[in-house]
Scaffold this active site. Structure first.
Site, PDB file in Angstrom:
ATOM      1  N   TYR A 149       0.858  -1.195   0.000  1.00 19.05           N
ATOM      2  CA  TYR A 149       0.000   0.000   0.000  1.00 19.05           C
ATOM      3  C   TYR A 149       0.888   1.236   0.000  1.00 19.05           C
ATOM      4  O   TYR A 149       2.052   1.187   0.418  1.00 19.05           O
ATOM      5  CB  TYR A 149      -0.936  -0.026   1.217  1.00 19.05           C
ATOM      6  CG  TYR A 149      -1.835   1.187   1.329  1.00 19.05           C
ATOM      7  CD1 TYR A 149      -2.704   1.525   0.296  1.00 19.05           C
ATOM      8  CD2 TYR A 149      -1.807   2.006   2.460  1.00 19.05           C
ATOM      9  CE1 TYR A 149      -3.521   2.641   0.392  1.00 19.05           C
ATOM     10  CE2 TYR A 149      -2.623   3.119   2.561  1.00 19.05           C
ATOM     11  CZ  TYR A 149      -3.478   3.436   1.524  1.00 19.05           C
ATOM     12  OH  TYR A 149      -4.272   4.545   1.611  1.00 19.05           O
ATOM     13  N   TYR A 159      -2.120   4.569   9.826  1.00 22.36           N
ATOM     14  CA  TYR A 159      -1.428   3.416   9.247  1.00 22.36           C
ATOM     15  C   TYR A 159      -0.202   3.030  10.060  1.00 22.36           C
ATOM     16  O   TYR A 159       0.148   1.866  10.159  1.00 22.36           O
ATOM     17  CB  TYR A 159      -1.074   3.706   7.785  1.00 22.36           C
ATOM     18  CG  TYR A 159      -1.066   2.470   6.925  1.00 22.36           C
ATOM     19  CD1 TYR A 159      -2.189   1.637   6.849  1.00 22.36           C
ATOM     20  CD2 TYR A 159       0.043   2.130   6.191  1.00 22.36           C
ATOM     21  CE1 TYR A 159      -2.184   0.498   6.064  1.00 22.36           C
ATOM     22  CE2 TYR A 159       0.062   0.991   5.392  1.00 22.36           C
ATOM     23  CZ  TYR A 159      -1.053   0.183   5.338  1.00 22.36           C
ATOM     24  OH  TYR A 159      -1.043  -0.952   4.560  1.00 22.36           O
TER      25      TYR A 159
END
Length: 272
Positions: A149, A159
């Site tokens: 990602y 994240y």
């Protein structure tokens, strides 16, 4: 993808990480099966097995076994089952990652040692462990694929340690590509844009992230699991025979953008 019919005829391989019919891994499995590949699926635990079994039946896939990547014996068992059934395989898809969602909010600075180690073990080392076992049963010229990602390249909200893990995963792709290249085995990653999946449910303000990508990506939309599946089909087929060590973005071009689009509306955080 009708034009791909027969592209994977005679090819066999395993997809690790299908959770349900919204998984990116499921999009990949469908694309491969529609192109003629013989598919095997793994699962972790009884709850996921109940979800994966009907999906396997839909594709006529082989259920290769329970696989908890923190237990190397279960990885060994999966590849032994594949070898017993097929002898050799042609591709592996690794779609496995984990981190404590409570540590994906707040500051990366506050990441605990335990969660850092666990995240790296499951999300990064498992790919190397899987590749090592695939090497023993894979035909020359095979292909190994994992999922990453954009948070590996740039800081993304909510994240945290997963971004660090994905960066390490991308480095692993390059090192494994060199290690396996003398057999013609290719190793690549797909960096998909945000998609509503079970894994994404652990990321805070995810609706906001989806909208931000939709407004600011060059194509002005998000991507689907089918689009990721089609790109995976390319990377796992002989069409990409000269491609290895790559991170292939399937994100409507979002990774090319340096700032908010001038015509993008201002949006406030949309709570999940």
């Amino acid at each position: 993808m009708a034009q791909a019919s027969g592209l994977m005829n005679g090819k066999r391989g395993v997809i690790m990480g299908v959770a349900n019919n919204r998984s990116i891994a499921w999009g990949i499995a469908k694309a491969l099966a529609e192109a003629g590949a013989e598919i095997a699926l793994t699962w972790q635990g009884d709850a996921l097995k109940k979800r994966v079994e009907p999906l396997a039946q839909e594709l006529g896939a082989f259920m290769a076994g329970h696989c908890d990547v923190t237990d190397l014996a279960t990885i060994d068992a999966v590849f032994s089952a594949l070898e017993e059934k097929w002898g050799k395989i042609d591709f592996v898809v690794h779609a496995i990652a984990f981190s404590d969602k409570d540590e994906l909010t707040g500051r990366y600075l506050d990441t605990s040692r335990d969660n850092f180690a666990r995240t790296m073990d499951i999300s990064v080392y498992s790919f190397t462990a899987v590749a090592a076992r695939a090497d023993r049963v894979m035909n020359d010229g095979g292909s190994i694929l994992t999922l990453t990602y954009y948070g590996a390249e740039k800081v993304m909200p909510h994240y945290n340690v997963m971004g660090v893990a994905k960066a390490a995963l991308e480095a692993s792709v390059r090192y494994l590509a060199v290690d396996l290249g003398n057999r013609g085995i290719r190793v690549n990653a797909i960096s998909a844009g945000p998609i509503k999946t079970l894994a994404a449910s652990g990321i805070g303000d995810f609706r906001y992230i989806l909208k931000w990508n939709e407004y600011n990506a060059p194509l002005k939309r998000t991507v689907s699991i089918e689009e990721v599946g089609n790109s995976a089909l390319y990377l796992l087929s002989d069409l990409s025979s000269g491609v290895t060590g790559e991170v292939h973005h399937v994100d409507s071009g979002y990774h090319t953008v340096g700032m908010k689009a001038v015509d993008a509306p201002d949006i406030s955080v949309l709570k999940d």
